[in-house]
Write a protein that holds these residues in place. Structure first.
Motif, PDB file in Angstrom:
ATOM      1  N   HIS A 147       3.827  36.220  26.866  1.00  0.00           N
ATOM      2  CA  HIS A 147       4.768  36.486  27.957  1.00  0.00           C
ATOM      3  C   HIS A 147       6.209  36.556  27.474  1.00  0.00           C
ATOM      4  N   GLY A 148       6.388  36.876  26.198  1.00  0.00           N
ATOM      5  CA  GLY A 148       7.720  37.201  25.722  1.00  0.00           C
ATOM      6  C   GLY A 148       8.398  36.215  24.802  1.00  0.00           C
ATOM      7  N   ALA A 149       7.786  35.085  24.512  1.00  0.00           N
ATOM      8  CA  ALA A 149       8.410  34.125  23.608  1.00  0.00           C
ATOM      9  C   ALA A 149       8.313  34.613  22.167  1.00  0.00           C
ATOM     10  N   ARG A 150       9.448  34.668  21.480  1.00  0.00           N
ATOM     11  CA  ARG A 150       9.423  35.022  20.063  1.00  0.00           C
ATOM     12  C   ARG A 150       9.086  33.820  19.214  1.00  0.00           C
ATOM     13  N   GLN A 151       9.522  32.641  19.652  1.00  0.00           N
ATOM     14  CA  GLN A 151       9.150  31.399  18.986  1.00  0.00           C
ATOM     15  C   GLN A 151       9.163  30.282  20.019  1.00  0.00           C
ATOM     16  N   VAL A 152       8.612  29.126  19.629  1.00  0.00           N
ATOM     17  CA  VAL A 152       8.401  28.035  20.574  1.00  0.00           C
ATOM     18  C   VAL A 152       8.771  26.711  19.912  1.00  0.00           C
ATOM     19  N   VAL A 153       9.389  25.823  20.693  1.00  0.00           N
ATOM     20  CA  VAL A 153       9.584  24.431  20.296  1.00  0.00           C
ATOM     21  C   VAL A 153       8.640  23.594  21.142  1.00  0.00           C
ATOM     22  N   LEU A 154       7.904  22.704  20.517  1.00  0.00           N
ATOM     23  CA  LEU A 154       6.970  21.830  21.223  1.00  0.00           C
ATOM     24  C   LEU A 154       7.608  20.458  21.404  1.00  0.00           C
ATOM     25  N   LEU A 155       7.658  19.989  22.635  1.00  0.00           N
ATOM     26  CA  LEU A 155       8.164  18.658  22.965  1.00  0.00           C
ATOM     27  C   LEU A 155       7.014  17.846  23.528  1.00  0.00           C
ATOM     28  N   GLY A 156       6.677  16.743  22.858  1.00  0.00           N
ATOM     29  CA  GLY A 156       5.552  15.934  23.310  1.00  0.00           C
ATOM     30  C   GLY A 156       5.902  14.460  23.340  1.00  0.00           C
ATOM     31  N   TRP A 157       5.376  13.778  24.350  1.00  0.00           N
ATOM     32  CA  TRP A 157       5.498  12.332  24.454  1.00  0.00           C
ATOM     33  C   TRP A 157       4.138  11.707  24.136  1.00  0.00           C
ATOM     34  N   SER A 158       4.150  10.566  23.423  1.00  0.00           N
ATOM     35  CA  SER A 158       2.935   9.770  23.264  1.00  0.00           C
ATOM     36  C   SER A 158       1.808  10.593  22.628  1.00  0.00           C
ATOM     37  N   THR A 159       0.661  10.683  23.277  1.00  0.00           N
ATOM     38  CA  THR A 159      -0.424  11.514  22.756  1.00  0.00           C
ATOM     39  C   THR A 159      -0.067  12.995  22.833  1.00  0.00           C
ATOM     40  N   GLY A 160       0.857  13.354  23.725  1.00  0.00           N
ATOM     41  CA  GLY A 160       1.339  14.733  23.755  1.00  0.00           C
ATOM     42  C   GLY A 160       2.042  15.103  22.462  1.00  0.00           C
ATOM     43  N   ALA A 161       2.694  14.122  21.830  1.00  0.00           N
ATOM     44  CA  ALA A 161       3.317  14.360  20.525  1.00  0.00           C
ATOM     45  C   ALA A 161       2.247  14.599  19.464  1.00  0.00           C
ATOM     46  N   ALA A 162       1.151  13.846  19.545  1.00  0.00           N
ATOM     47  CA  ALA A 162       0.048  14.075  18.610  1.00  0.00           C
ATOM     48  C   ALA A 162      -0.543  15.469  18.799  1.00  0.00           C
ATOM     49  N   MET A 163      -0.640  15.923  20.048  1.00  0.00           N
ATOM     50  CA  MET A 163      -1.121  17.275  20.315  1.00  0.00           C
ATOM     51  C   MET A 163      -0.181  18.318  19.726  1.00  0.00           C
ATOM     52  N   ALA A 164       1.126  18.082  19.860  1.00  0.00           N
ATOM     53  CA  ALA A 164       2.104  19.017  19.307  1.00  0.00           C
ATOM     54  C   ALA A 164       1.966  19.121  17.794  1.00  0.00           C
ATOM     55  N   LEU A 165       1.791  17.983  17.126  1.00  0.00           N
ATOM     56  CA  LEU A 165       1.615  17.991  15.676  1.00  0.00           C
ATOM     57  C   LEU A 165       0.373  18.768  15.273  1.00  0.00           C
ATOM     58  N   ARG A 166      -0.713  18.542  15.994  1.00  0.00           N
ATOM     59  CA  ARG A 166      -1.954  19.257  15.667  1.00  0.00           C
ATOM     60  C   ARG A 166      -1.806  20.759  15.897  1.00  0.00           C
ATOM     61  N   THR A 167      -1.139  21.120  16.982  1.00  0.00           N
ATOM     62  CA  THR A 167      -0.954  22.540  17.270  1.00  0.00           C
ATOM     63  C   THR A 167      -0.141  23.209  16.173  1.00  0.00           C
ATOM     64  N   ALA A 168       0.933  22.531  15.740  1.00  0.00           N
ATOM     65  CA  ALA A 168       1.781  23.087  14.677  1.00  0.00           C
ATOM     66  C   ALA A 168       1.034  23.197  13.355  1.00  0.00           C
ATOM     67  N   ALA A 169       0.000  22.377  13.163  1.00  0.00           N
ATOM     68  CA  ALA A 169      -0.750  22.403  11.904  1.00  0.00           C
ATOM     69  C   ALA A 169      -1.971  23.316  11.953  1.00  0.00           C
ATOM     70  N   LEU A 170      -2.587  23.466  13.140  1.00  0.00           N
ATOM     71  CA  LEU A 170      -3.899  24.108  13.214  1.00  0.00           C
ATOM     72  C   LEU A 170      -3.935  25.432  13.962  1.00  0.00           C
ATOM     73  N   SER A 171      -2.951  25.699  14.788  1.00  0.00           N
ATOM     74  CA  SER A 171      -3.002  26.898  15.620  1.00  0.00           C
ATOM     75  C   SER A 171      -2.921  28.172  14.789  1.00  0.00           C
ATOM     76  N   ASP A 172      -3.621  29.197  15.233  1.00  0.00           N
ATOM     77  CA  ASP A 172      -3.495  30.514  14.595  1.00  0.00           C
ATOM     78  C   ASP A 172      -2.095  31.087  14.791  1.00  0.00           C
ATOM     79  N   LEU A 173      -1.372  30.554  15.786  1.00  0.00           N
ATOM     80  CA  LEU A 173      -0.009  31.010  16.056  1.00  0.00           C
ATOM     81  C   LEU A 173       1.038  30.004  15.576  1.00  0.00           C
TER      82      LEU A 173
END
Length: 375
Positions: free
Chosen positions: A224-250
């Motif tokens: 939907h138009g994002a050229r890049q993304v910053v992930l902000l996560g709290w608690s386990t949401g931060a763990a999800m952000a770390l995993r996404t940054a390490a494992l996502s195809d994007l």
């Protein structure tokens, strides 16, 4: 015969004790695996309202009631906003007086039981902050995921991911500041949240499976138009952000991470939550093993050896020594090990996932400085 009978009785007693221990470990693990969104974690004490007056509220004297900063004050059917402890006001030996900024809904009366929550606001961006937003559905692997989209002029989006015991309302704390920076914000409800699909086993997984919903949000943003993304996560949401940054195809689209009270050791967090439920110390290892068996969790050492917690993008961590749910030691080590990539903003006297609440202005200024070169 007596020997055989005694042996059988001892074996029966041992088996019963073993079964009871297993059951106790399973019950203790529920403190984390079945944490309900929007309900307080067992580490958060209940406080009694002793009275209210114009602009002030009297609460049970407790370390929690003495915390600096601004918090939500939640009870059954009630939500209010409280500021800091009032100086120049007479406090009782067993009570403390805080500033009462307003009652969002419900009523507060003497004898009510309440607890402090990081959620300063309730509702939606429009009802809580007066910010126009769109309710969107992010296609996830288990089904559509509800999200709030707050538009902005920039092509760098921020995806906000709440953690244990919270909902996407947590993102409302920082949404106004992000809006002033003209950042599009996507605040996600993921599996297990109200309106989102349930996890197949009905359990929390400390981000091990939930990160795929953040990955879906990342894909939605790019589509939907994002050229890049910053992930902000709290608690386990931060763990999800770390995993996404390490494992996502994007993952190449992830420009940075902002992590608040990150759960970098699920075993330590589970122990803390189980102990807060008054689980005897000898049973805590059973709680960890029960969680591994029930939710299929990997040991902490496996996560670190896999490189999931070695950020490859600029990372800002907010954490402090008073977090009783996610120890801040792993955050310190992460910053010390990767000083060029990770900056740690230490916040004292703040409970889990409430680093903004303790000092909102310094928090927002640190985020502004971090985001400036990324957007």
């Amino acid at each position: 015969m007596r020997t055989v009978t005694a042996t059988a009785a001892a074996l029966t007693a041992a088996l019963a004790a073993g079964a009871a221990s297993v059951a106790a470990g399973r019950f203790a693990s529920d403190a984390a695996l079945k944490a309900s969104p929007g309900r307080p974690l067992p580490t958060e004490p209940r406080l009694t309202v002793h009275g209210t007056a114009a602009g002030q509220i009297t609460l049970t004297r407790d370390l929690a009631a003495l915390r600096p900063g601004r918090y939500g004050l939640a009870g059954d059917g009630t939500h209010a906003v409280v500021g800091g402890v009032l100086s120049g006001t007479r406090h009782g030996a067993d009570t403390v007086v805080r500033r009462l900024e307003g009652v969002t809904h419900g009523t507060l009366a003497a004898g009510d039981h309440v607890w402090l929550t990081p959620n300063l606001h309730v509702g939606t961006p429009r009802t809580a902050l007066g910010l126009d937003h769109t309710d969107v559905r992010v296609p996830g692997e288990l089904g559509p995921l509800p999200a709030w989209f707050l538009p902005g002029a920039r092509t760098t989006w921020l995806i906000a991911v709440h953690g244990l015991g919270a909902t996407r309302e947590h993102a409302l704390n920082v949404m106004a500041a992000l809006h002033r920076r003209h950042l599009p914000v996507l605040a996600l409800a993921y599996r297990g949240d109200v309106g989102a699909p349930r996890s197949p086993d009905g359990l929390q997984h400390f981000g091990e499976t939930e990160w795929r919903d953040v990955d879906a949000a990342l894909r939605y943003a790019v589509d939907h138009g994002a050229r890049q993304v910053v992930l902000l996560g709290w608690s386990t949401g931060a763990a999800m952000a770390l995993r996404t940054a390490a494992l996502s195809d994007l993952r190449d689209r992830v420009a940075g991470l902002v992590l608040d009270s990150p759960v970098l050791s699920w075993e330590a967090t589970l122990r803390a939550l189980a102990a807060a439920r008054h689980t005897p110390a000898p049973l805590l290892p059973l709680a960890v093993r029960a969680a591994q068996g029930r939710a299929g969790l990997h040991a902490d050492r496996d996560r670190h050896e896999a490189g999931l917690y070695r950020p490859a993008v600029p990372t800002l961590i907010f954490h402090g020594p008073d977090d009783r749910v996610a120890p801040w030691g792993p955050s310190r080590r992460l910053a010390e090990t990767h000083p060029r990539m990770v900056a740690l903003h230490t916040v004292r006297h703040a409970p889990h996932a409430a680093m903004w609440n303790a000092a909102p202005e310094p928090y927002e200024e640190a985020v502004r400085r971090f985001l400036t070169p990324l957007v």
